[in-house]
Design a protein around this motif. Sequence first.
Motif, PDB file in Angstrom:
ATOM      1  N   ASP A   6     -34.030   7.434   4.588  1.00 49.68           N
ATOM      2  CA  ASP A   6     -33.063   6.482   4.031  1.00 49.68           C
ATOM      3  C   ASP A   6     -32.752   5.438   5.099  1.00 49.68           C
ATOM      4  OD1 ASP A   6     -30.928   5.116   2.930  1.00 49.68           O
ATOM      5  OD2 ASP A   6     -29.704   6.894   2.535  1.00 49.68           O
ATOM      6  N   ALA A   7     -32.972   4.171   4.786  1.00 45.66           N
ATOM      7  CA  ALA A   7     -32.675   3.086   5.732  1.00 45.66           C
ATOM      8  C   ALA A   7     -31.614   2.155   5.158  1.00 45.66           C
ATOM      9  CB  ALA A   7     -33.943   2.315   6.072  1.00 45.66           C
ATOM     10  N   SER A   8     -30.694   2.713   4.381  1.00 46.41           N
ATOM     11  CA  SER A   8     -29.657   1.880   3.762  1.00 46.41           C
ATOM     12  C   SER A   8     -28.502   1.591   4.704  1.00 46.41           C
ATOM     13  CB  SER A   8     -29.126   2.557   2.494  1.00 46.41           C
ATOM     14  OG  SER A   8     -28.522   3.808   2.799  1.00 46.41           O
ATOM     15  N   ARG A   9     -28.341   2.427   5.761  1.00 40.74           N
ATOM     16  CA  ARG A   9     -27.261   2.232   6.720  1.00 40.74           C
ATOM     17  C   ARG A   9     -27.850   2.374   8.132  1.00 40.74           C
ATOM     18  NH1 ARG A   9     -22.277   2.067   4.651  1.00 40.74           N
ATOM     19  NH2 ARG A   9     -21.272   2.735   6.587  1.00 40.74           N
ATOM     20  N   ILE A  10     -28.231   1.227   8.698  1.00 38.85           N
ATOM     21  CA  ILE A  10     -28.952   1.198   9.974  1.00 38.85           C
ATOM     22  C   ILE A  10     -27.969   0.946  11.109  1.00 38.85           C
ATOM     23  CG2 ILE A  10     -30.821   0.075  11.256  1.00 38.85           C
ATOM     24  CD1 ILE A  10     -31.819  -1.005   8.490  1.00 38.85           C
ATOM     25  N   LEU A  11     -28.130   1.677  12.201  1.00 40.48           N
ATOM     26  CA  LEU A  11     -27.279   1.450  13.369  1.00 40.48           C
ATOM     27  C   LEU A  11     -28.142   1.291  14.616  1.00 40.48           C
ATOM     28  CD1 LEU A  11     -24.620   1.109  14.697  1.00 40.48           C
ATOM     29  CD2 LEU A  11     -24.247   3.569  14.635  1.00 40.48           C
ATOM     30  N   PRO A  12     -28.383   0.041  15.052  1.00 37.79           N
ATOM     31  CA  PRO A  12     -29.145  -0.199  16.283  1.00 37.79           C
ATOM     32  C   PRO A  12     -28.213  -0.086  17.495  1.00 37.79           C
ATOM     33  CG  PRO A  12     -29.195  -2.103  14.775  1.00 37.79           C
ATOM     34  CD  PRO A  12     -28.064  -1.231  14.382  1.00 37.79           C
ATOM     35  N   LEU A  13     -28.601   0.719  18.478  1.00 36.99           N
ATOM     36  CA  LEU A  13     -27.776   0.914  19.665  1.00 36.99           C
ATOM     37  C   LEU A  13     -28.292   0.080  20.843  1.00 36.99           C
ATOM     38  CD1 LEU A  13     -27.097   4.763  19.466  1.00 36.99           C
ATOM     39  CD2 LEU A  13     -25.667   2.855  18.671  1.00 36.99           C
ATOM     40  N   ASN A  14     -28.806  -1.093  20.532  1.00 44.99           N
ATOM     41  CA  ASN A  14     -29.325  -2.007  21.545  1.00 44.99           C
ATOM     42  C   ASN A  14     -29.330  -3.396  20.935  1.00 44.99           C
ATOM     43  OD1 ASN A  14     -31.984  -3.548  22.431  1.00 44.99           O
ATOM     44  ND2 ASN A  14     -31.350  -2.320  24.188  1.00 44.99           N
ATOM     45  N   GLY A  15     -28.862  -4.405  21.703  1.00 42.71           N
ATOM     46  CA  GLY A  15     -28.775  -5.748  21.159  1.00 42.71           C
ATOM     47  C   GLY A  15     -30.107  -6.333  20.768  1.00 42.71           C
ATOM     48  N   GLY A  16     -31.157  -6.110  21.587  1.00 39.39           N
ATOM     49  CA  GLY A  16     -32.480  -6.622  21.268  1.00 39.39           C
ATOM     50  C   GLY A  16     -33.051  -5.991  20.011  1.00 39.39           C
ATOM     51  N   VAL A  17     -32.815  -4.691  19.851  1.00 40.00           N
ATOM     52  CA  VAL A  17     -33.264  -4.000  18.640  1.00 40.00           C
ATOM     53  C   VAL A  17     -32.535  -4.561  17.426  1.00 40.00           C
ATOM     54  CG1 VAL A  17     -33.314  -1.776  17.451  1.00 40.00           C
ATOM     55  CG2 VAL A  17     -33.885  -1.898  19.883  1.00 40.00           C
ATOM     56  N   ALA A  18     -31.238  -4.799  17.567  1.00 35.71           N
ATOM     57  CA  ALA A  18     -30.460  -5.360  16.466  1.00 35.71           C
ATOM     58  C   ALA A  18     -30.988  -6.731  16.055  1.00 35.71           C
ATOM     59  CB  ALA A  18     -28.995  -5.462  16.862  1.00 35.71           C
ATOM     60  N   GLU A  19     -31.389  -7.547  17.015  1.00 34.30           N
ATOM     61  CA  GLU A  19     -31.950  -8.865  16.698  1.00 34.30           C
ATOM     62  C   GLU A  19     -33.177  -8.736  15.809  1.00 34.30           C
ATOM     63  OE1 GLU A  19     -32.632 -11.802  19.613  1.00 34.30           O
ATOM     64  OE2 GLU A  19     -30.782 -11.417  20.730  1.00 34.30           O
ATOM     65  N   ILE A  20     -34.026  -7.785  16.137  1.00 33.34           N
ATOM     66  CA  ILE A  20     -35.238  -7.597  15.339  1.00 33.34           C
ATOM     67  C   ILE A  20     -34.890  -7.144  13.934  1.00 33.34           C
ATOM     68  CG2 ILE A  20     -37.340  -6.197  15.099  1.00 33.34           C
ATOM     69  CD1 ILE A  20     -37.532  -6.238  18.175  1.00 33.34           C
ATOM     70  N   VAL A  21     -33.954  -6.199  13.806  1.00 40.10           N
ATOM     71  CA  VAL A  21     -33.555  -5.701  12.487  1.00 40.10           C
ATOM     72  C   VAL A  21     -33.020  -6.837  11.627  1.00 40.10           C
ATOM     73  CG1 VAL A  21     -31.999  -4.161  11.232  1.00 40.10           C
ATOM     74  CG2 VAL A  21     -33.088  -3.364  13.345  1.00 40.10           C
ATOM     75  N   PHE A  22     -32.143  -7.650  12.197  1.00 41.27           N
ATOM     76  CA  PHE A  22     -31.589  -8.778  11.442  1.00 41.27           C
ATOM     77  C   PHE A  22     -32.674  -9.787  11.073  1.00 41.27           C
ATOM     78  CE2 PHE A  22     -27.475  -7.202  12.624  1.00 41.27           C
ATOM     79  CZ  PHE A  22     -26.581  -7.760  11.716  1.00 41.27           C
ATOM     80  N   THR A  23     -33.582 -10.076  12.002  1.00 38.48           N
ATOM     81  CA  THR A  23     -34.609 -11.084  11.740  1.00 38.48           C
ATOM     82  C   THR A  23     -35.615 -10.605  10.712  1.00 38.48           C
ATOM     83  OG1 THR A  23     -34.327 -11.816  14.026  1.00 38.48           O
ATOM     84  CG2 THR A  23     -36.197 -12.705  12.837  1.00 38.48           C
ATOM     85  N   LEU A  24     -35.814  -9.298  10.620  1.00 38.72           N
ATOM     86  CA  LEU A  24     -36.674  -8.752   9.565  1.00 38.72           C
ATOM     87  C   LEU A  24     -36.066  -8.952   8.181  1.00 38.72           C
ATOM     88  CD1 LEU A  24     -37.769  -5.379  11.220  1.00 38.72           C
ATOM     89  CD2 LEU A  24     -39.272  -7.293  10.654  1.00 38.72           C
ATOM     90  N   GLY A  25     -34.789  -9.318   8.139  1.00 41.99           N
ATOM     91  CA  GLY A  25     -34.107  -9.523   6.861  1.00 41.99           C
ATOM     92  C   GLY A  25     -33.269  -8.346   6.429  1.00 41.99           C
ATOM     93  N   LEU A  26     -32.986  -7.426   7.356  1.00 42.44           N
ATOM     94  CA  LEU A  26     -32.269  -6.200   7.012  1.00 42.44           C
ATOM     95  C   LEU A  26     -30.846  -6.182   7.558  1.00 42.44           C
ATOM     96  CD1 LEU A  26     -35.163  -3.656   7.734  1.00 42.44           C
ATOM     97  CD2 LEU A  26     -34.595  -4.798   5.582  1.00 42.44           C
ATOM     98  N   GLY A  27     -30.319  -7.351   7.899  1.00 44.24           N
ATOM     99  CA  GLY A  27     -28.995  -7.407   8.506  1.00 44.24           C
ATOM    100  C   GLY A  27     -27.884  -6.865   7.639  1.00 44.24           C
ATOM    101  N   ASP A  28     -28.027  -6.987   6.303  1.00 38.90           N
ATOM    102  CA  ASP A  28     -26.959  -6.502   5.435  1.00 38.90           C
ATOM    103  C   ASP A  28     -26.882  -4.980   5.387  1.00 38.90           C
ATOM    104  OD1 ASP A  28     -29.337  -6.176   4.074  1.00 38.90           O
ATOM    105  OD2 ASP A  28     -28.551  -6.830   2.128  1.00 38.90           O
ATOM    106  N   ARG A  29     -27.853  -4.316   5.996  1.00 36.94           N
ATOM    107  CA  ARG A  29     -27.831  -2.849   6.047  1.00 36.94           C
ATOM    108  C   ARG A  29     -27.252  -2.325   7.367  1.00 36.94           C
ATOM    109  NH1 ARG A  29     -33.816  -0.877   4.232  1.00 36.94           N
ATOM    110  NH2 ARG A  29     -34.386  -2.574   2.805  1.00 36.94           N
ATOM    111  N   VAL A  30     -27.031  -3.200   8.323  1.00 30.31           N
ATOM    112  CA  VAL A  30     -26.551  -2.766   9.634  1.00 30.31           C
ATOM    113  C   VAL A  30     -25.056  -2.487   9.559  1.00 30.31           C
ATOM    114  CG1 VAL A  30     -26.291  -3.399  12.063  1.00 30.31           C
ATOM    115  CG2 VAL A  30     -28.355  -4.070  10.808  1.00 30.31           C
ATOM    116  N   VAL A  31     -24.644  -1.313  10.054  1.00 26.43           N
ATOM    117  CA  VAL A  31     -23.260  -0.884   9.882  1.00 26.43           C
ATOM    118  C   VAL A  31     -22.432  -0.924  11.158  1.00 26.43           C
ATOM    119  CG1 VAL A  31     -23.802   0.564   7.897  1.00 26.43           C
ATOM    120  CG2 VAL A  31     -23.918   1.550  10.198  1.00 26.43           C
ATOM    121  N   GLY A  32     -23.055  -1.176  12.302  1.00 28.96           N
ATOM    122  CA  GLY A  32     -22.319  -1.211  13.560  1.00 28.96           C
ATOM    123  C   GLY A  32     -23.152  -1.885  14.628  1.00 28.96           C
TER     124      GLY A  32
END
Length: 351
Positions: free
Chosen positions: A92-118
């Motif tokens: 399940d990737a509906s609630r993603i939590l990246p614990l690194n700023g660079g990783v978070a950038e990639i998640v958002f740029t992939l188009g999955l930012g609305d799933r990031v919870v923290g």
Amino acid sequence: MPTSGKPRQRRWHGRGAAVVALAVALLTSACGGGSGGATGADASPPSASERAVAAQKQLAKNSLVPLQGEPPESELPVTVDSSDGREVTVEDASRILPLNGGVAEIVFTLGLGDRVVGRDITATFEEAKDLPLVTKAHDVSAESVLSLRPTVVLADTDTGPSEAIDQIRDAGVPVVVLDPATELANVSTRTTRIAEALGVPEAGKALNSRIDKDLAAARAAVPEGSRPKVAFLYMRGSAAVYLMGGKGSGADSLIDAAGAVDAGVESGLDKPFTPLTSEALIKAQPDVILMMSKGLESVGGIDGLLDVPGIRETPAGQTRRVVTLEDGVLLSFGPRTPLVIDILVDRVHQA
């Protein structure tokens, strides 16, 4: 400071995600259709200065440019190799939590930012600023993480403390650990691994294609015959930390990509960082000094930097040629790295 590590081989099981339309170049988005984004058979490619201006505008927004089109749909479950030696299954990737700023950038740029919870404290870009913070200083709070009910956590081998990661994993949350990104070559590897773990491998390929295209365009703007020597200095004046980058600092790969020579590497520094001495600076003789913006501020700006022993005796010190970039961007090695190269190509080659 980042530590080096070789990306592990990884695998995924399950069907590939629906093909995501390949994004337009990030620079075009940054230029807003201006002169830097001219098209047509007779159009000249944008100059280094035009690309740098567009890159600075985009970085000033502190915002990301996601892939075009509809957000990708995750096709799960997938099983991937984690850099801590485990195999991790993500269902399940509906609630993603990246614990690194660079990783978070990639998640958002992939188009999955609305799933990031923290967010981690290093995720400082605009889209993440209102997300709950799950770190105290740079340490992860397991309680804060678990309170957000993530369905998958993305960390790297530097994320800690290890007890917190174990507590998250013991609570039944899949934790995918990645190797730190310490050079330009790691960008595509990291993007691929994150996209695979989230069940959107085709989006990862599309993002890598976009990054590769933008990097190639940035490198094409390097002036012929120009090979300035650039020294990367990591400084925290308040903590009396004064270091020069060498082989493996991360900055060395950026300097090389910008068509310049890493002065520390050329002078024989075979470690990522070495305590700064006047002798080392004078030996390196950099034409340009590269620093993080907060590092320069911490020593009192350029005037304060010139008071550091050895700086005035270098060509860079004599001409006050200092290039700075924001701390969270310079060594992020992610979707905004092509913008870093655009700026470096323009600034380090200026007469």
